[in-house]
Design an enzyme around this catalytic site. Structure first.
Site, PDB file in Angstrom:
ATOM      1  N   THR A 110       0.826  -1.215   0.000  1.00 61.15           N
ATOM      2  CA  THR A 110       0.000   0.000   0.000  1.00 61.15           C
ATOM      3  C   THR A 110       0.858   1.263   0.000  1.00 61.15           C
ATOM      4  O   THR A 110       0.369   2.348  -0.287  1.00 61.15           O
ATOM      5  CB  THR A 110      -0.890   0.054   1.260  1.00 61.15           C
ATOM      6  OG1 THR A 110      -0.029   0.152   2.405  1.00 61.15           O
ATOM      7  CG2 THR A 110      -1.764  -1.183   1.379  1.00 61.15           C
ATOM      8  N   ASP A 202      17.836   2.296  -1.533  1.00 54.46           N
ATOM      9  CA  ASP A 202      17.250   2.267  -0.186  1.00 54.46           C
ATOM     10  C   ASP A 202      18.278   2.800   0.798  1.00 54.46           C
ATOM     11  O   ASP A 202      19.317   2.177   1.040  1.00 54.46           O
ATOM     12  CB  ASP A 202      16.848   0.824   0.164  1.00 54.46           C
ATOM     13  CG  ASP A 202      16.087   0.781   1.489  1.00 54.46           C
ATOM     14  OD1 ASP A 202      16.666   1.180   2.524  1.00 54.46           O
ATOM     15  OD2 ASP A 202      14.916   0.375   1.479  1.00 54.46           O
TER      16      ASP A 202
HETATM   17  N1  URA Z   1      13.233   5.130   0.758  1.00 50.62           N
HETATM   18  C1  URA Z   1      14.513   4.965   0.368  1.00 50.62           C
HETATM   19  O1  URA Z   1      15.374   4.599   1.147  1.00 50.62           O
HETATM   20  N2  URA Z   1      14.793   5.205  -0.927  1.00 50.62           N
HETATM   21  C2  URA Z   1      13.884   5.608  -1.825  1.00 50.62           C
HETATM   22  O2  URA Z   1      14.222   5.824  -2.986  1.00 50.62           O
HETATM   23  C3  URA Z   1      12.553   5.775  -1.380  1.00 50.62           C
HETATM   24  C4  URA Z   1      12.255   5.527  -0.075  1.00 50.62           C
END
Ligand code: URA
Length: 211
Positions: A110, A202
């Site tokens: 979601t 990330d």
């Molecule tokens: N969270 C992250 O760590 N990287 C992203 O690109 C988006 C959310």
């Protein structure tokens, strides 16, 4: 899309360090170090209008009324876990700040935030709260965290992030138009999984070597 309170820090050192962070081959240790350094610089810019008062002091030569920060200590609020990568850098600049944590994870289907931890300093209503989270992607986590802070009494809130997506800025602007955002970059877009493009991947995984 405009956000009257979006400030992009285009300082060459910030931009150079961010480029190193974006490179996929940059190792975790360097990534963490650069995030901390950039966080210090973003905080420096985001706090340049803090109110001052004066205090009488004595230098070795004479008395003077010297500037000091006015009001209660700031509250730094880290959105777990990636926010912790910015926290130390902001504390380097504001070591006496109080620190709070908001634990939210993103439901990968979601993309909505789910709360699992909330511990913040007392008397938030009398403090400036600076929320830190490196990636302002959908903006859902930041908006939810800020709503929780407001429920806890916070009235003066600023958001610091490393990279923002236009979607995240818009979400935050709609939910909390009173909250200014300071970032090192406004990137192009989000992909279908909610990652920022071009982004840096990330941030939590890159900081901690997980995945
Ligand atoms: N969270 C992250 O760590 N990287 C992203 O690109 C988006 C959310």
């Amino acid at each position: 899309m405009t956000h009257p309170h979006l400030t992009i820090i285009d300082h060459p050192l910030v931009q150079h360090k961010l480029t190193i962070m974006r490179r996929k081959e940059t190792p975790s240790a360097l990534f963490r170090q650069l995030l901390r350094e950039i966080a210090t610089m973003l905080a420096y810019e985001a706090t340049r209008d803090l109110p001052l008062t004066t205090t009488p002091i004595e230098t070795p030569l004479e008395e003077m009324d010297a500037p000091t920060l006015k009001g209660k200590k700031l509250a730094l609020i880290s959105i777990l876990r990636a926010g912790n990568g910015m926290l130390e850098g902001v504390l380097d600049l504001i070591p006496s700040a109080r620190v709070g944590f908001v634990g939210l994870y993103r439901d990968e289907e979601t993309l909505q935030p789910v709360k699992y931890y909330f511990k913040v300093p007392a008397e938030l209503g009398d403090r400036l709260s600076i929320v830190v989270d490196p990636m302002l992607a959908t903006g859902n986590s930041a908006a939810a965290a800020i709503s929780m802070l407001k429920e806890a009494g916070a009235r003066n809130i600023r958001m610091l992030c490393l990279v923002a997506a236009p979607e995240g800025v818009e979400t935050l602007r709609e939910a909390h138009p009173d909250v200014p955002i300071t970032t090192a970059s406004l990137d192009r877009a989000l992909n279908e999984k909610g990652y920022i493009l071009p982004g840096l991947g990330d941030a939590g995984d890159r900081m901690f070597g997980t995945k």
